[in-house]
Design a protein around this motif. Structure first.
Motif, mmCIF file in Angstrom:
data_model
loop_
_atom_site.group_PDB
_atom_site.id
_atom_site.type_symbol
_atom_site.label_atom_id
_atom_site.label_comp_id
_atom_site.label_asym_id
_atom_site.label_seq_id
_atom_site.Cartn_x
_atom_site.Cartn_y
_atom_site.Cartn_z
ATOM 1 N N LYS A 1 0.827 -1.209 0.000
ATOM 2 C CA LYS A 1 0.000 0.000 0.000
ATOM 3 C C LYS A 1 0.861 1.258 0.000
ATOM 4 C CE LYS A 1 -3.883 -2.111 2.418
ATOM 5 N NZ LYS A 1 -4.651 -2.121 3.676
ATOM 6 N N VAL A 2 1.913 1.234 0.798
ATOM 7 C CA VAL A 2 2.815 2.390 0.862
ATOM 8 C C VAL A 2 3.498 2.589 -0.486
ATOM 9 C CG1 VAL A 2 4.950 3.256 1.916
ATOM 10 C CG2 VAL A 2 3.175 2.247 3.348
ATOM 11 N N LYS A 3 3.965 1.523 -1.089
ATOM 12 C CA LYS A 3 4.604 1.623 -2.399
ATOM 13 C C LYS A 3 3.652 2.206 -3.432
ATOM 14 C CE LYS A 3 7.882 -2.173 -1.892
ATOM 15 N NZ LYS A 3 8.258 -3.526 -2.340
ATOM 16 N N LYS A 4 2.407 1.779 -3.379
ATOM 17 C CA LYS A 4 1.405 2.269 -4.326
ATOM 18 C C LYS A 4 1.175 3.771 -4.142
ATOM 19 C CE LYS A 4 -2.830 0.424 -6.160
ATOM 20 N NZ LYS A 4 -3.958 -0.463 -5.914
ATOM 21 N N GLU A 5 1.097 4.207 -2.905
ATOM 22 C CA GLU A 5 0.903 5.626 -2.627
ATOM 23 C C GLU A 5 2.119 6.448 -3.030
ATOM 24 O OE1 GLU A 5 -1.816 7.294 -1.691
ATOM 25 O OE2 GLU A 5 -2.863 5.373 -1.837
ATOM 26 N N ILE A 6 3.310 5.917 -2.819
ATOM 27 C CA ILE A 6 4.528 6.624 -3.211
ATOM 28 C C ILE A 6 4.579 6.802 -4.720
ATOM 29 C CG2 ILE A 6 7.054 6.375 -3.360
ATOM 30 C CD1 ILE A 6 6.962 5.290 -0.509
ATOM 31 N N VAL B 1 8.029 12.762 -2.783
ATOM 32 C CA VAL B 1 8.796 11.528 -2.608
ATOM 33 C C VAL B 1 10.082 11.841 -1.848
ATOM 34 C CG1 VAL B 1 10.088 9.714 -3.811
ATOM 35 C CG2 VAL B 1 7.822 10.384 -4.615
ATOM 36 N N GLN B 2 10.678 12.976 -2.138
ATOM 37 C CA GLN B 2 11.895 13.377 -1.420
ATOM 38 C C GLN B 2 11.582 13.590 0.062
ATOM 39 O OE1 GLN B 2 14.644 15.504 -3.393
ATOM 40 N NE2 GLN B 2 15.989 15.525 -1.625
ATOM 41 N N LYS B 3 10.433 14.171 0.379
ATOM 42 C CA LYS B 3 10.028 14.356 1.774
ATOM 43 C C LYS B 3 9.849 13.012 2.477
ATOM 44 C CE LYS B 3 7.508 18.691 1.225
ATOM 45 N NZ LYS B 3 6.178 19.314 1.342
ATOM 46 N N VAL B 4 9.248 12.063 1.775
ATOM 47 C CA VAL B 4 9.053 10.726 2.344
ATOM 48 C C VAL B 4 10.404 10.079 2.606
ATOM 49 C CG1 VAL B 4 8.179 8.401 1.868
ATOM 50 C CG2 VAL B 4 6.783 10.401 1.303
ATOM 51 N N TYR B 5 11.328 10.232 1.684
ATOM 52 C CA TYR B 5 12.654 9.660 1.854
ATOM 53 C C TYR B 5 13.364 10.263 3.065
ATOM 54 C CZ TYR B 5 17.493 8.466 1.203
ATOM 55 O OH TYR B 5 18.762 8.014 1.424
ATOM 56 N N THR C 1 15.219 9.734 8.739
ATOM 57 C CA THR C 1 15.238 10.125 10.147
ATOM 58 C C THR C 1 14.772 8.978 11.035
ATOM 59 O OG1 THR C 1 13.028 11.111 10.008
ATOM 60 C CG2 THR C 1 14.897 12.586 9.695
ATOM 61 N N LEU C 2 13.831 8.180 10.565
ATOM 62 C CA LEU C 2 13.403 7.014 11.333
ATOM 63 C C LEU C 2 14.553 6.033 11.522
ATOM 64 C CD1 LEU C 2 9.879 6.105 9.921
ATOM 65 C CD2 LEU C 2 10.425 7.099 12.137
ATOM 66 N N LYS C 3 15.305 5.833 10.455
ATOM 67 C CA LYS C 3 16.432 4.907 10.515
ATOM 68 C C LYS C 3 17.482 5.419 11.500
ATOM 69 C CE LYS C 3 18.568 4.485 6.670
ATOM 70 N NZ LYS C 3 19.157 4.171 5.376
ATOM 71 N N LYS C 4 17.742 6.719 11.495
ATOM 72 C CA LYS C 4 18.719 7.300 12.413
ATOM 73 C C LYS C 4 18.239 7.185 13.859
ATOM 74 C CE LYS C 4 20.756 10.513 9.166
ATOM 75 N NZ LYS C 4 20.906 11.907 8.757
#
Length: 59
Positions: free
Chosen positions: A6-11, A19-23, A28-31
């Motif tokens: 679902k997330v891939k479809k929305e992206i 898309v850059q904002k999502v990235y 930041t989540l990973k950090k």
């Protein structure tokens, strides 16, 4: 359909700017996850090296 699908479809529907904002958000989540794994060290200069911490905590 899984959440990941679902997330891939929305992206796929987003503009390049969004898309850059999502990235950046995912980065930041990973950090944050990496920071949560770090254990903070206390600089006690060896004051508690020879102390039984369990018994000292209950005194």
């Amino acid at each position: 359909m899984t959440t990941k699908d679902k997330v891939k479809k929305e992206i796929d529907r987003l503009s390049e700017h969004d898309v850059q904002k999502v990235y950046l958000y995912l980065d930041t989540l990973k950090k944050q996850q990496k920071d949560n794994r770090n254990i903070r060290a206390l600089h006690l200069k060896g004051k508690l090296d020879q102390v039984n911490l369990r018994s000292a905590a209950y005194e």
